[in-house]
Design an enzyme around this catalytic site. Structure first.
Site, PDB file in Angstrom:
ATOM      1  CG  ASP A  80      39.945  17.349  77.141  1.00 16.28           C
ATOM      2  OD1 ASP A  80      40.198  18.257  76.318  1.00 16.28           O
ATOM      3  OD2 ASP A  80      38.783  16.982  77.409  1.00 16.28           O
ATOM      4  CG  ASP A  83      38.399  19.997  73.929  1.00 16.20           C
ATOM      5  OD1 ASP A  83      39.289  19.130  74.135  1.00 16.20           O
ATOM      6  OD2 ASP A  83      37.662  20.416  74.832  1.00 16.20           O
ATOM      7  CE1 TYR A 231      36.850  15.633  81.446  1.00 13.95           C
ATOM      8  CE2 TYR A 231      37.551  17.720  80.486  1.00 13.95           C
ATOM      9  CZ  TYR A 231      37.301  16.365  80.366  1.00 13.95           C
ATOM     10  OH  TYR A 231      37.494  15.745  79.165  1.00 13.95           O
ATOM     11  CD  GLU A 480      35.321  14.931  72.611  1.00 11.82           C
ATOM     12  OE1 GLU A 480      34.160  14.991  73.060  1.00 11.82           O
ATOM     13  OE2 GLU A 480      36.126  15.889  72.633  1.00 11.82           O
TER      14      GLU A 480
END
Ligand code: NAG
Length: 501
Positions: A80, A83, A231, A480
């Site tokens: 995603d 990571d 999430y 990120e």
């Protein structure tokens, strides 16, 4: 009241003037170059066995046994963000947005179109695997605690690759319905290109939607700490069910899906969560969690072709949503930095700028076709005004901002060098063939050196609300990249490419 409105209007006017100054003082951008790169980024996020056509060659095969421990092939899909977990809820939303980008703007993508299709297919191939057992939907692969505790290349991963599924007893309607939306939208993308594949996607979309609707519940409750706080489904699953039905209606033209949308839409405007009732508000939200504004924009467009929705709330709700974004609107409810970047609460702020810009250009096209403008109190916004607002956001991201910093890796002269991304920050297998273990990666995480591998096209979380950016690997909120920042931007860039050539 009216004095207050005037004041707000005046502040809005000043903000517009500032936005316009920033835009007009900038050089124009190479949207074609940015488009190519925005798609290339997804190759850096690939999980599984990489094909010979892989262009981002510092990445290698990874997670080749996902699902094997329970006898299911779950190899493939995307990581995603920075990571190495496969979180299917945001992955499905990113896929829906890539498919929507191609459906709207694919004809403007020229030589980038085949790559955009590959990007979608990499996800849909995986979702076909994740939904291959009736009554089960795999929603995640990888123990997020184990993964986040390590700084490892995906190619070296030795953390548990635990597969997580929802089923009839432990349902997950938000993630299942979003996968159904992604499959339905993608089936339209492939309809002219690969009829057999398109039909498979559509058939599966229907099956997964039925499962999501028949066994209603949130994966929050079914899987608890394995999916949330990563999430969490904050906005409930009703929006994904309607969104899934809207995409299935667009793909099939079957009236039962349209009736589903009509019958359930009122639930989004009021509800009861954990005993607390609430009214409205979510019409202004759109992202991996909330689909509300996207439903209204999508359905407004359907009204042009298939079905008359003039008396229905979709268009007025979409208008109300647009009025929350326009700086000059009396109902403005987002913030803008001094340099003109849109801000909403929550991390990875550029996801809001890219996702909302996508809806702005799509809705502007609908307004043009319908020969309409949006009225926000006394303020009238033309379709061109919506496009101008979206262009300001796109240009800001590409470097027209107070720091003259592009927030897309590899685009422009100055871009983030220390992104929060394991693969990008660790030396590649070509440079360092020996494994680097869980904690061995910390030397690279905390190093002052720039990332050795360019994750070209990655858009990071972005600057703070004062237009400042600390290019720090540890500051993941800002540094990120994520798939759902990039996916809607693919469509936005294709649109502006077509406008500038
Ligand atoms: C999921 O969990 C989050 C965080 O605890 C909570 O805010 C949200 O309401 C939950 N969603 C549902 C649908 O229960």
């Amino acid at each position: 009241m009216s004095a207050l409105h005037k004041m707000v209007g005046l502040v809005g006017a000043i903000m517009v003037a500032m936005v316009i100054t920033v835009v007009s003082s900038s050089s124009t951008h190479d949207y074609g170059d940015a488009l190519t790169k925005s798609i290339l980024f997804f190759e850096g996020q690939r999980s599984g066995k990489l094909p010979s056509s892989q262009r981002m060659t510092w990445r290698k095969d990874s997670a080749l046994h996902d699902g094997f421990e329970i006898g299911v092939d779950l190899v493939g899909g995307y990581y995603d963000a920075g990571d190495n977990v496969k979180f299917n809820f945001p992955m499905a939303f990113s896929t829906t947005m890539l498919a929507w980008s191609v459906l709207e703007f694919g004809k403007d993508m020229s030589s980038d179109l085949p790559h955009a299709l590959d990007t979608i297919r990499w996800a849909t191939d995986y979702f076909l695997k994740a939904t291959s057992i009736p009554g089960f939907v795999f929603v995640q692969v990888g123990d997020p605690y184990g993964d986040h505790n390590c700084w490892e290349r995906p190619e070296d991963m030795d953390t548990p690759r635990t597969p997580f599924a929802v089923n009839k007893q432990f349902p997950g309607s938000e993630v299942s319905a979003e996968i159904a939306a992604a499959l339905a939208a993608s089936s339209m993308v492939f309809r002219q290109i690969d009829r057999g594949y398109s039909a498979r996607l559509l058939k599966r979309a229907k099956m997964v939607f039925d499962f999501a609707d028949k066994y209603q519940g949130s994966y929050n409750d079914s899987l608890g700490p394995w999916v949330c706080p990563f999430y969490c489904d904050f906005s409930g699953y009703e929006d994904e069910l309607i969104w899934g039905a809207a995409w299935l209606f667009k793909a099939t033209k079957q009236i039962n899906y349209w009736n589903y949308v009509l019958q359930n839409m009122p639930k989004l405007d009021s509800g009861n969560t954990n005993g607390v009732s609430w009214v409205g508000g979510s019409f202004a939200e759109f992202g991996w969690d909330s689909k509300h504004a996207g439903i209204n924009v999508l359905v407004s467009k359907l009204s042009m072709s298939t079905i008359s929705t003039e008396s229905l709330p979709f268009i007025s709700n979409a208008d109300r949503f647009i009025c929350t974004l326009l700086p000059e609107s009396p109902t403005l409810s987002v913030s803008y930095s001094p340099g003109g970047l849109l801000f909403k609460p929550g991390g990875s702020n550029l996801q809001h700028a890219t996702t909302l810009s996508f809806l702005l250009v799509v809705y502007a096209r609908y307004l043009n076709q319908a020969k309409r403008a949006v009225h926000c109190g006394d303020v009238v916004a033309s379709p061109a005004r919506l496009v101008q607002l979206a262009k300001g956001q796109a240009d800001y991201i590409l470097g027209s901002n107070p720091l003259s910093m592009s927030y897309m890796v590899g685009y422009g002269e100055k871009f983030p060098q220390n992104i929060h991304h394991r693969g990008s920050s660790l030396p590649s297998l070509d440079q360092h063939p020996e494994p680097i273990d869980c904690k061995g990666g910390n030397d690279y995480l905390y190093s002052e050196n720039p990332n050795p591998n360019l994750l070209i096209g990655a858009i990071v979380g972005g600057p703070d609300i004062k237009d400042a950016y600390v290019d720090s690997r540890e500051d993941f909120v800002h540094s990120e990249p994520t798939t759902y920042i990039n996916a809607p931007f693919v469509g936005v860039l294709a649109y502006f490419k077509s406008q500038s050539s």
